[in-house]
Scaffold this motif. Structure first.
Motif: not given
Lengths: 193, 537
Positions: B162-172, B248-254, B279-282
């Motif tokens: 469920q958490k993963r589904h939520a995360l995917a939805a949020a990203v989408a 804005p939310l800056l999503i970066h790699g390593d 993190n879904l909260l972000n």
């Protein structure tokens, strides 16, 4: 990608553009692409591929001329116009496609542009024209406000001295009658051991 | 024709899934049937290419990336809200009330017979506290109802899938500009969403801010910066002093992590997130999907791997509708061909009850004479209006004439008076004199106005006075005593003293006032004056 129907379903419950007031039955919208400012599926701007937005800015001109209304038309398209200019092979997939048309010549120009754009959104053509008319009347009112009005009002006030009714607020406070502590009333009964 | 093969369906049924005989291959139309095109068309366009921007400006496109599959995940707001709700509880720290609070007394109830309530009371004496109520939640200084315990269930477990589904939805949702706008981000000037940079080369915060501003994020950053306020609630004294909007939310790699940190962490409203630890909260702060996300190329490209490899065994939820575009479905040829033709002249809501009090046609049905009544009312109202207008006009005219007449009278009187050459000094009133002296020459207009008002007021009072004086004089002859009386009466009032004194002058003037008919009460007084003065002749 999310279709318009889906977007409406997601935002109809809540969005930043939604304005709900208890006094008014209808929900209003502050969406820039909304032509009627009503919050429903037909009028919503963001949940449509194609949308029109009309707004007015009151720009301060000369002191003599006063404020001048500048109409602005926002156009939201499916694809960005500039995509044509993009060099191959890089063609943009642009989702935020809003072009802003600031119109220098005022109402008539705005109305003409909207008239030409009838087929852009034929179902909202009437609403677009209505909006222009409404904004125009508002801008007229704003441009008409001048300083000497104050003097006229003062003169009028002098000529018609009105008897202002002084309303004295009388209030009863029952609580004031009560004291902070309450008497025991009866005899004190000493606890018998 | 293909409609041979299946029964008629509504547009909604069509898009959901293949049912029944349609699943059988033999009942399906050929593989390249036009039905498929509805689905495959969307498939082709749903994985477009996303431009990767360079650091210089909007025009520098350094490359293109195919949109990761996450962005096709179904945007399930309900799942996001549920998961967010529960996950947000996990950061809570236990709190509770001191277990002995309010109970540190040896209070006992006095029971009945003492003319007091049976609540436990503090024993002892010599202090105000003795015999006061204790222990109860209703008592002052008593323990609260159900004292808060620390062993409350603070945290919530949510199923991983469920958490993963939520995360995917949020990203989408972050890739849908309408949703990002609806969340409140100012993205009108941003060239593309999702916004992907090839890398973060800025090392200083101001450089990074400059970069963002080039890409249309200025209004967004300003919004956050200006929103910083001291929290309105007790949190301000509990180390949560300020409140800010989420930017804005800056999503970066390593590889970008270090630079991203140093450059971007201090920007108000901006949050950082590593793509491998999302993190879904972000992504959906407050449970509201559609945050404005800025990706680095590395992060964007890593998304596919994150959701398939890193989240082991995870498969995206299948959408309820593969093609959710109702408009295109309903208007497609396939659907329209199946539909029966629209009924001609089809009227809806024919038998709807209309309120006759609001709806004129409905009223007419019940009372055919009703429109006539309305007309008659209107006409009557018009007539009433007209009558009022004419009456007002005549009144105004008469009032004006009356004023004019009075003016003429007074002017005549003034002229006939001997000494004062200055017309102003007719006023004996000290008040008026001082007022005249105070005013500067620049305000002559206002002077005149005041004078006129004074005259008006004076006239009314003068008329009243004149009435009294006239009656007095009817008894007395010209006497200096009369002058004195009038002088006394003058105090504090603006008057025309000469009416009393110089009635003899009046006789000299040729003013005819008998023909005027003023409807006001002043008329009565004036006519009295006129009559009495006339008598003097």
């Amino acid at each position: 990608m999310a279709s318009n129907a889906l977007i409406w379903e997601l935002t109809k419950g809540y969005s930043t553009f939604m304005v709900k007031k208890k006094e008014c039955g209808t929900t209003f919208s502050t969406d820039p692409f909304n032509l009627t400012n009503k919050y429903n599926a037909k009028s919503t701007g963001i949940a449509h591929e194609r949308a029109l937005g009309v707004s007015v800015d009151m720009k301060v001109g000369n002191k003599k001329k006063g404020q001048k209304p500048v109409f602005k038309i926002l156009i939201k398209r499916k694809k960005h116009i500039l995509a044509k200019k993009a060099k191959a092979p890089f063609k943009r997939n642009l989702n935020t496609f809003t072009t802003v048309l600031p119109l220098k010549k005022g109402v008539t120009q705005a109305a003409k542009v909207i008239g030409k754009m009838k087929m852009f959104r034929p179902d909202l053509h009437h609403d677009a024209l209505r909006r222009i008319a409404a904004l125009h009347s508002v801008s007229l009112r704003k441009t008409a406000i001048k300083k000497p009005e104050k003097k006229v009002e003062e003169k009028k006030a002098k000529q018609n001295p009105q008897i202002t009714s002084c309303t004295c607020l009388l209030y009863t406070s029952d609580a004031a009658d009560e004291r902070s502590s309450v008497d025991l009333g009866g005899r004190r009964i000493i606890k018998k051991k | 024709f293909f409609f041979f093969f299946f029964k008629q369906k509504t547009a909604y049924e069509i898009a959901q899934r293949l049912v029944g005989s349609e699943m059988c291959i033999r009942d399906r139309v050929s593989t390249q049937s036009t039905w498929d095109s509805i689905f495959t068309q969307e498939e082709m366009t749903t994985r477009p290419l996303v431009s990767v921007f360079g650091q210089e400006g909007v025009d520098t496109i350094t490359g293109q990336v195919k949109m990761p599959k996450v962005f096709q995940a179904p945007i399930r707001l309900d799942i996001v809200q549920f998961v967010h709700d529960n996950i947000a509880r996990n950061k809570r720290q236990p709190h509770g009330v001191y277990e002995k609070a309010g109970m540190q007394h040896s209070a006992e109830s006095w029971h009945t017979g003492r003319a007091v309530a049976r609540v436990p009371r503090v024993g002892g004496s010599g202090t105000r506290r003795s015999s006061q109520a204790a222990f109860g939640n209703m008592c002052r200084k008593g323990r609260m109802f159900a004292p808060l315990k620390i062993w409350r269930r603070w945290h919530r477990k949510v199923n991983v899938t469920q958490k993963r589904h939520a995360l995917a939805a949020a990203v989408a949702a972050t890739a849908v500009p309408a949703l990002v706008m609806a969340r409140g981000h100012r993205i009108m000037d941003v060239p593309e969403i999702p916004l992907v940079f090839d890398k973060i080369s800025a090392e200083k915060t101001k450089d990074f801010i400059g970069l963002l501003k080039k890409f249309g994020a200025k209004s967004e950053l300003d919004r956050c910066h200006e929103s910083k306020k001291i929290r309105a609630t007790k949190g301000k004294m509990r180390n949560r002093r300020y409140v800010l909007r989420k930017g804005p939310l800056l999503i970066h790699g390593d590889s970008d992590q270090k630079k991203a940190l140093t450059a971007a962490r201090n920007i108000p409203g901006l949050d950082l997130m590593n793509v491998h630890r999302m993190n879904l909260l972000n992504l959906a702060p407050g449970g509201h999907i559609g945050r404005f996300v800025i990706w680095t190329k590395e992060a964007f490209a890593a998304l596919d791997k994150v959701f398939t490899v890193e989240k082991t065994g995870y498969t995206y939820a299948s959408p309820v509708m593969t093609n959710a575009d109702l408009g295109s479905i309903i208007n497609s040829d396939q659907v329209q061909k199946i539909l029966r033709p629209a009924k001609p002249n089809h009227k809806t809501h024919v038998n709807q009850k209309k309120n006759p009090l609001k709806n004129k046609a409905a009223m007419k049905k019940l009372n055919p004479f009703a429109p006539e009544i309305v007309k008659m009312e209107k006409a009557a109202e018009e007539e009433r209006k007209k009558a009022r207008a004419t009456a007002a006009k005549t009144h105004r005219g008469l009032k004006k004439a009356g004023k004019k007449w009075m003016k003429a009278v007074l002017a005549g009187l003034v002229e006939s008076m001997v000494p004062p050459p200055k017309a102003k000094e007719i006023y004996d009133d000290e008040e008026v004199k001082s007022v005249h002296e105070e005013m500067s020459e620049q305000e002559e207009e206002e002077k005149k106005e005041e004078k006129e008002e004074g005259k008006d007021e004076g006239k009314k009072e003068a008329k009243k006075e004149a009435k009294k004086e006239a009656t007095k004089e009817a008894k007395k002859e010209e006497k200096k005593a009369g002058k004195e009386e009038t002088k006394k009466e003058k105090k504090g009032k603006k008057q025309f003293p000469f009416i009393a004194q110089s009635h003899s002058y009046i006789t000299n003037t040729a003013v005819s006032y008998t023909h005027l008919t003023l409807p006001t009460s002043d008329l009565v007084q004036i006519s009295v004056v006129a009559v009495s003065l006339k008598k003097k002749k």
